[in-house]
Write a protein that holds these residues in place. Structure first.
Motif, short mmCIF file in Angstrom:
data_model
loop_
_atom_site.label_atom_id
_atom_site.label_comp_id
_atom_site.label_asym_id
_atom_site.label_seq_id
_atom_site.Cartn_x
_atom_site.Cartn_y
_atom_site.Cartn_z
N PRO A 174 0.82 -1.20 0.00
CA PRO A 174 0.00 0.00 0.00
C PRO A 174 0.87 1.27 0.00
CG PRO A 174 -0.88 -1.61 1.53
CD PRO A 174 0.44 -2.15 1.07
N GLY A 175 0.54 2.18 -0.88
CA GLY A 175 1.30 3.42 -1.00
C GLY A 175 2.39 3.39 -2.05
N SER A 176 2.77 2.20 -2.52
CA SER A 176 3.80 2.11 -3.56
C SER A 176 3.26 2.67 -4.88
CB SER A 176 4.22 0.65 -3.75
OG SER A 176 4.81 0.11 -2.59
N ARG A 177 4.13 3.37 -5.58
CA ARG A 177 3.77 3.94 -6.87
C ARG A 177 4.53 3.15 -7.95
NH1 ARG A 177 5.96 9.74 -5.82
NH2 ARG A 177 7.60 8.37 -5.01
N ILE A 178 3.79 2.37 -8.72
CA ILE A 178 4.39 1.42 -9.64
C ILE A 178 4.07 1.78 -11.08
CG2 ILE A 178 4.60 -1.03 -10.25
CD1 ILE A 178 5.49 -0.28 -7.37
N GLY A 179 5.09 1.76 -11.94
CA GLY A 179 4.89 1.88 -13.37
C GLY A 179 5.15 0.54 -14.03
N VAL A 180 4.42 0.25 -15.07
CA VAL A 180 4.60 -0.99 -15.83
C VAL A 180 4.77 -0.62 -17.29
CG1 VAL A 180 3.60 -3.19 -16.53
CG2 VAL A 180 3.25 -2.35 -14.19
N ILE A 181 5.95 -0.91 -17.84
CA ILE A 181 6.21 -0.66 -19.26
C ILE A 181 5.74 -1.87 -20.05
CG2 ILE A 181 7.96 -0.23 -21.01
CD1 ILE A 181 9.69 1.05 -18.83
N GLY A 182 4.76 -1.64 -20.94
CA GLY A 182 4.23 -2.71 -21.76
C GLY A 182 3.04 -3.39 -21.12
N LEU A 183 2.08 -3.79 -21.94
CA LEU A 183 0.86 -4.41 -21.42
C LEU A 183 0.57 -5.72 -22.16
CD1 LEU A 183 -1.17 -3.79 -19.20
CD2 LEU A 183 -2.63 -2.70 -20.90
N GLY A 198 -1.83 -3.63 -3.22
CA GLY A 198 -2.23 -2.34 -2.68
C GLY A 198 -1.55 -1.16 -3.33
N ALA A 199 -0.77 -1.39 -4.38
CA ALA A 199 -0.03 -0.29 -5.03
C ALA A 199 -0.93 0.51 -5.96
CB ALA A 199 1.14 -0.87 -5.82
N THR A 200 -0.50 1.72 -6.24
CA THR A 200 -1.09 2.53 -7.30
C THR A 200 -0.28 2.27 -8.56
OG1 THR A 200 -1.78 4.25 -5.75
CG2 THR A 200 -1.64 4.86 -8.07
N VAL A 201 -0.95 1.83 -9.63
CA VAL A 201 -0.25 1.33 -10.81
C VAL A 201 -0.59 2.18 -12.03
CG1 VAL A 201 0.16 -0.67 -12.29
CG2 VAL A 201 -0.34 -1.00 -9.85
N THR A 202 0.43 2.52 -12.79
CA THR A 202 0.28 3.24 -14.05
C THR A 202 0.96 2.44 -15.16
OG1 THR A 202 0.30 5.40 -12.93
CG2 THR A 202 0.75 5.39 -15.30
N VAL A 203 0.26 2.23 -16.25
CA VAL A 203 0.85 1.56 -17.40
C VAL A 203 1.55 2.61 -18.26
CG1 VAL A 203 0.36 0.29 -19.54
CG2 VAL A 203 -0.81 -0.33 -17.41
N ILE A 204 2.77 2.31 -18.67
CA ILE A 204 3.53 3.20 -19.53
C ILE A 204 3.56 2.58 -20.92
CG2 ILE A 204 5.72 4.40 -19.85
CD1 ILE A 204 6.23 3.89 -16.82
N SER A 205 2.95 3.26 -21.88
CA SER A 205 2.77 2.69 -23.21
C SER A 205 3.02 3.74 -24.28
CB SER A 205 1.34 2.14 -23.35
OG SER A 205 1.14 1.52 -24.59
N SER A 237 7.90 10.36 -10.23
CA SER A 237 6.58 9.98 -9.72
C SER A 237 6.42 8.48 -9.44
CB SER A 237 5.49 10.44 -10.69
OG SER A 237 5.66 9.83 -11.96
N PHE A 238 7.49 7.69 -9.64
CA PHE A 238 7.38 6.24 -9.40
C PHE A 238 8.48 5.76 -8.46
CE2 PHE A 238 5.56 6.76 -13.71
CZ PHE A 238 4.29 6.26 -13.46
N ASP A 239 8.11 4.82 -7.62
CA ASP A 239 9.08 4.16 -6.75
C ASP A 239 9.74 2.98 -7.47
OD1 ASP A 239 8.31 5.76 -4.43
OD2 ASP A 239 6.45 4.59 -4.50
N LEU A 240 8.99 2.35 -8.35
CA LEU A 240 9.48 1.16 -9.04
C LEU A 240 8.80 1.10 -10.41
CD1 LEU A 240 11.02 -1.64 -8.83
CD2 LEU A 240 8.83 -2.60 -8.08
N ILE A 241 9.58 0.76 -11.43
CA ILE A 241 9.04 0.51 -12.76
C ILE A 241 9.42 -0.90 -13.17
CG2 ILE A 241 9.12 1.15 -15.20
CD1 ILE A 241 9.73 4.02 -14.35
N ILE A 242 8.43 -1.70 -13.55
CA ILE A 242 8.65 -3.03 -14.08
C ILE A 242 8.66 -2.91 -15.61
CG2 ILE A 242 7.84 -5.42 -14.18
CD1 ILE A 242 8.64 -4.58 -11.38
N ASP A 243 9.81 -3.22 -16.20
CA ASP A 243 10.00 -3.06 -17.64
C ASP A 243 9.83 -4.41 -18.32
OD1 ASP A 243 10.83 -2.60 -20.22
OD2 ASP A 243 12.78 -1.74 -19.69
N THR A 244 8.69 -4.60 -19.00
CA THR A 244 8.39 -5.89 -19.61
C THR A 244 8.66 -5.93 -21.12
OG1 THR A 244 6.06 -5.48 -20.18
CG2 THR A 244 6.54 -6.15 -17.90
N ALA A 245 9.17 -4.84 -21.69
CA ALA A 245 9.40 -4.81 -23.14
C ALA A 245 10.37 -5.92 -23.55
CB ALA A 245 9.95 -3.45 -23.55
N PRO A 246 10.00 -6.77 -24.52
CA PRO A 246 10.81 -7.95 -24.83
C PRO A 246 11.83 -7.75 -25.94
CG PRO A 246 8.72 -8.13 -25.96
CD PRO A 246 8.70 -6.79 -25.23
#
Length: 349
Positions: A174-183, A198-205, A237-246
């Motif tokens: 809870p409270g974590s600000r997460i970005g996700v590259i790729g959907l 519990g994180a707040t998630v934003t998709v980066i596309s 604005s993000f604490d962590l970004i998960i980069d899924t681009a292959p």
């Protein structure tokens, strides 16, 4: 045991039916009838030889769900009829510090991958889950919670654990600000899992075309990476970004999005990236990191977590003979879900 699957016979030919032998049961082995197998972008890269030459014929597949049909004499955890799963590895040395710490994927002597690796005892090349049967060491077989839909659970064994592990390692909650590259197959699972934590998630596309889909998964919004004004406004604005681009890509637009001490974790591309600029890293104590699947205990944990939170991958069920078409879609990068092969379709081969 005689079985049938689909194999790549070279780097430039389509997968085709392949009759082969699974090993006889060892004392600590579990024999599994495969019911479903997910199709992973790693399968495509491997059979194409993108990560190096392969020992063909090669049966891909490391997102495996099935039922136990036989067990070795020393097996205690599983019985005939149990729903089980197998992920990206089927063995490791069991002796090094990483294996003792439950991080078999980082085995000092190299994990044994579910396909394309030499078996630690016989030396024969392991063959994966695009098949009717598989034989796996008991310690690398996982329990499938009874509340999970077997037809949709398979991608948890790779797409699920690949994104779950860094979320856990970086203590997302809870409270974590997460970005996700790729959907795609990985990205949509990263969104679902982070939201459940519990994180707040934003998709980066690259475009806003998947905005409705992203929000349906629980994401707060989409950040369009080609919009330089919006990207500048999203700095720190993000604490962590998960980069899924292959594929090979440029990290430089994304690192300024991290707050101080933030990390971007690469889970998609294996290989070259564009040259990163050090300025945003040094002046924000930001980090570029990587993460490889998860250990057996953590993979069991993500299966249990998905059962507890009613999380399932977005799946499209296909027949075995449709796998080459699925690969073509993966190559085009237009897949926002996971293909799952119904192994009952192999009966017709």
């Amino acid at each position: 045991m005689k079985t049938i699957g689909y194999a790549a016979h070279s780097a430039d030919t389509e997968l085709a039916p392949y009759h082969f032998e699974r090993r006889n049961l060892r004392a600590n082995d579990v024999s599994i009838e495969i019911l479903y197998c997910g199709v992973c972008h790693s399968d495509l890269h491997t059979v194409n030889g993108d990560w190096g030459p392969q020992d063909y014929p090669l049966v891909p597949g490391h997102e495996i769900v099935g039922r136990v049909i036989d067990v070795g004499q020393d097996v205690t955890k599983y019985a005939v009829g149990d729903p089980v799963a197998v992920g990206c590895m089927v063995d490791s040395c069991q002796e090094c510090d990483q294996c003792h710490n439950g991080e078999e994927q980082y085995c000092r002597h190299g994990m044994t991958a579910t396909y394309g690796s030499p078996d630690r005892i016989s030396g024969e090349t392991t063959q994966g889950g695009y098949a009717k049967h598989i034989v796996v060491r008991e310690g690398f077989v996982l329990k499938v919670p009874t509340t999970l839909d077997l037809a949709k659970a398979a991608p948890i064994l790779c797409a699920g654990i690949t994104t779950y592990s860094p979320l856990r390692t970086w203590n997302v909650g809870p409270g974590s600000r997460i970005g996700v590259i790729g959907l795609g197959g990985l990205g949509h699972m990263a969104v679902k899992l982070a939201v459940a934590m519990g994180a707040t998630v934003t998709v980066i596309s690259r475009s806003a075309s998947k905005q409705r889909y992203a929000k349906s998964l629980g994401a707060q919004d989409i950040l369009v990476s080609t919009d330089t004004t919006t990207m500048a406004q999203a700095a720190a604005s993000f604490d962590l970004i998960i980069d899924t681009a292959p594929v090979k890509h440029d990290l430089n637009p994304y690192t300024p999005l991290l707050d101080i001490d933030g990390s971007i974790v690469i889970v998609g591309q294996i290989g070259a990236l564009e040259e990163p600029q050090s300025f945003p890293l040094v002046f924000g104590r930001r980090r570029i990191a990587g993460s490889l699947i998860g250990g057996i205990a953590e993979t069991q944990e993500v299966l249990n977590f998905c059962a507890e939170h009613n999380i399932l991958p977005e799946c499209e069920m296909i027949r075995m003979d449709q796998v080459n078409d699925a690969y073509k879609h993966l190559e085009q990068g237009d897949v926002a879900h996971r293909y799952v092969i119904d192994m009952a379709s192999l009966n017709a081969q």
